[in-house]
Scaffold this motif. Structure first.
Motif, PDB file in Angstrom:
ATOM      1  N   ARG A  22       2.121   4.444  -1.494  1.00 53.38           N
ATOM      2  CA  ARG A  22       1.714   5.389  -2.534  1.00 53.38           C
ATOM      3  C   ARG A  22       2.904   5.809  -3.394  1.00 53.38           C
ATOM      4  O   ARG A  22       2.792   5.912  -4.620  1.00 53.38           O
ATOM      5  CB  ARG A  22       1.058   6.613  -1.882  1.00 53.38           C
ATOM      6  CG  ARG A  22      -0.298   6.303  -1.270  1.00 53.38           C
ATOM      7  CD  ARG A  22      -0.840   7.429  -0.415  1.00 53.38           C
ATOM      8  NE  ARG A  22      -0.055   7.629   0.817  1.00 53.38           N
ATOM      9  CZ  ARG A  22      -0.467   8.353   1.854  1.00 53.38           C
ATOM     10  NH1 ARG A  22      -1.664   8.942   1.812  1.00 53.38           N
ATOM     11  NH2 ARG A  22       0.280   8.489   2.921  1.00 53.38           N
ATOM     12  N   ALA A  58       0.830  -1.220   0.000  1.00 56.84           N
ATOM     13  CA  ALA A  58       0.000   0.000   0.000  1.00 56.84           C
ATOM     14  C   ALA A  58       0.852   1.253   0.000  1.00 56.84           C
ATOM     15  O   ALA A  58       0.478   2.284   0.560  1.00 56.84           O
ATOM     16  CB  ALA A  58      -0.961   0.007   1.188  1.00 56.84           C
ATOM     17  N   MET A  81      -4.381  -0.112  -0.579  1.00 55.30           N
ATOM     18  CA  MET A  81      -3.797   0.912  -1.443  1.00 55.30           C
ATOM     19  C   MET A  81      -4.842   1.962  -1.805  1.00 55.30           C
ATOM     20  O   MET A  81      -4.579   3.176  -1.748  1.00 55.30           O
ATOM     21  CB  MET A  81      -3.237   0.273  -2.719  1.00 55.30           C
ATOM     22  CG  MET A  81      -2.647   1.260  -3.714  1.00 55.30           C
ATOM     23  SD  MET A  81      -0.968   1.765  -3.312  1.00 55.30           S
ATOM     24  CE  MET A  81      -0.059   0.303  -3.861  1.00 55.30           C
TER      25      MET A  81
END
Length: 434
Positions: free
Chosen positions: A210, A208, A255
């Motif tokens: 970014r 997850a 995510m």
């Protein structure tokens, strides 16, 4: 004058290449994490020391000379020297900064060894194969050991302990995996590489991260341009979109939550992970402000390697690589950092402009370009100033360009060499008077 015969020189160079390969294996695969009985053995230190010894006693006896090291090697060496000076006079924590700088300084030894000892395409493929094959294994191990753990945090040690670092390593290794998939001759090998890439993407989504996702997007975009559009493999584009959507549906919940927190107010967030992501975003903005303040206060040589965590008062890294290197090593280190990776881009562009590249070399150059672009963009969203993978990529590009140019010179010299003319009557039974 050296008493070594040519065969001795080759053997010495091969010894150096062996320990160089061993270091790459330990750094990229972290065997101590997936085979616990050897966990007590300091493999990284052993291979690192042997790599240094190989550099001292073998590196100079390869086909390339020490004087041939590219300009960027001196940029990197000077940057390390400035980081050491910054650490020695650090206003924050001298001891820790010096230790971190010493650990990071190994990257210059590995860079130099890679350029000096990786003198042909077979050796370059072997080194890149170690990285490309290690990351899928690490990804699979992370998924298995970290099943049920949020973001695969702390599943493995070293460079893979932080989910952002793991995601970054995956994104920067995928182009090499795709290159090996496209050059594989058997269906079995293609299947193995394809499965490995799928595992890597799943692991990246499970982190997850970014910043890792943004790095992946740009890396894949450039990769698809080289391999899909320029290489006329348009099926790769469709396959990438299909696999990406599939993984997003089945493994991208966390995510998605972390991304939606970027444009939502805190009271609009419902899950724990969304709130954590929102708090993380605010904390990152604070760290950016602290970094800028540190640069303004110590603009020349910074506060010392990895000292921002202490200086920031929140024990976190700023998620902008360029700010990280600027505040810890000063604007001088940032300039050298940019010059170093700028040279990597220059190597790749020189390769891509050549008209004599084989299809395999074109894939290699395209993969290198994809990784460098992905790093340049992803570095704006991740604290990766001291991770070795991006530096490896510049070393690969320098070694590949040197090999291609040397090969071209040999072919040109062979073509220009005059051919001895043999009289037409020789061999026809006509006596020749000498």
């Amino acid at each position: 004058m050296s008493s070594l015969q040519p065969s001795d020189r080759v053997q010495k160079a091969d010894t150096g290449f062996f320990w160089l390969s061993a270091f790459y294996l330990v750094y990229c695969a972290r065997p101590e994490d997936w085979f616990s009985p050897i966990g007590f053995i300091p493999l990284a230190k052993i291979t690192g020391i042997m790599a240094v010894l190989a550099f001292m006693f073998s590196g100079r006896r390869g086909q390339r000379k020490f004087s041939e090291l590219p300009v960027e090697s001196y940029f990197l060496l000077l940057m390390i020297a400035i980081l050491m000076l910054s650490s020695l006079i650090s206003p924050v924590w001298k001891g820790g900064a010096i230790s971190h700088t010493m650990d990071f300084s190994k990257v210059w030894i590995i860079y130099a060894l890679t350029f000096l000892l990786v003198t042909d395409l077979a050796k370059l493929r072997r080194i890149v194969f170690i990285q490309a094959a290690s990351v899928p294994v690490v990804s699979l191990l992370s998924i298995v050991k970290g099943y049920g753990r949020v973001r695969l945090d702390g599943v493995l040690g070293g460079i893979y302990s932080n989910p952002n670092d793991l995601a970054f390593a995956i994104a920067l290794s995928l182009p090499f995996c795709l290159m090996f998939l496209l050059t594989a001759r058997s269906g079995f090998r293609k299947t193995v590489w394809g499965a490995g890439m799928l595992i890597m993407v799943v692991a990246l989504f499970m982190t997850a991260s970014r910043g890792g996702f943004i790095t992946l997007v740009f890396t894949c975009a450039v990769c698809l341009w080289h391999f899909g559009v320029m290489g006329k493999r348009f099926y790769l584009i469709a396959a990438t979109v299909f696999v990406g959507l599939l993984v997003l549906v089945f493994a991208g919940k966390t995510m998605t939550q972390r991304f939606t927190s970027l444009w939502s107010e805190r009271h609009e967030l419902h899950t724990r992970e969304e709130r954590r992501a929102f708090d993380s975003f605010e904390q990152r903005q604070f760290l950016i402000d602290q970094s800028i303040a540190g640069i303004e206060q110590y603009p020349i040589i910074g506060i010392g390697t990895q000292n921002l965590e202490i200086y920031s008062t929140v024990w976190r890294e700023v998620h902008v690589t360029y700010l990280q290197i600027a505040v810890e090593g000063g604007l001088t280190s940032l300039l050298l950092f940019l010059l170093f990776f700028g040279r990597g881009f220059r190597h790749v562009w020189r390769l891509l402009r050549r008209k004599d590249l084989t299809p395999e070399l074109k894939l290699f150059a395209g993969a290198l370009n994809s990784v460098l672009v992905g790093f340049a963009v992803g570095a704006m969203f991740a604290p990766e100033a001291y991770q070795f993978f991006p530096f490896f990529t510049v070393a690969y590009s320098a070694a590949l360009l040197a090999f291609v140019e040397a090969d071209a010179r040999k072919k040109k010299a062979a073509a220009a060499k005059p051919v001895r003319q043999v009289p037409a009557y020789v061999g026809m039974g006509v006596p020749v008077n000498h």
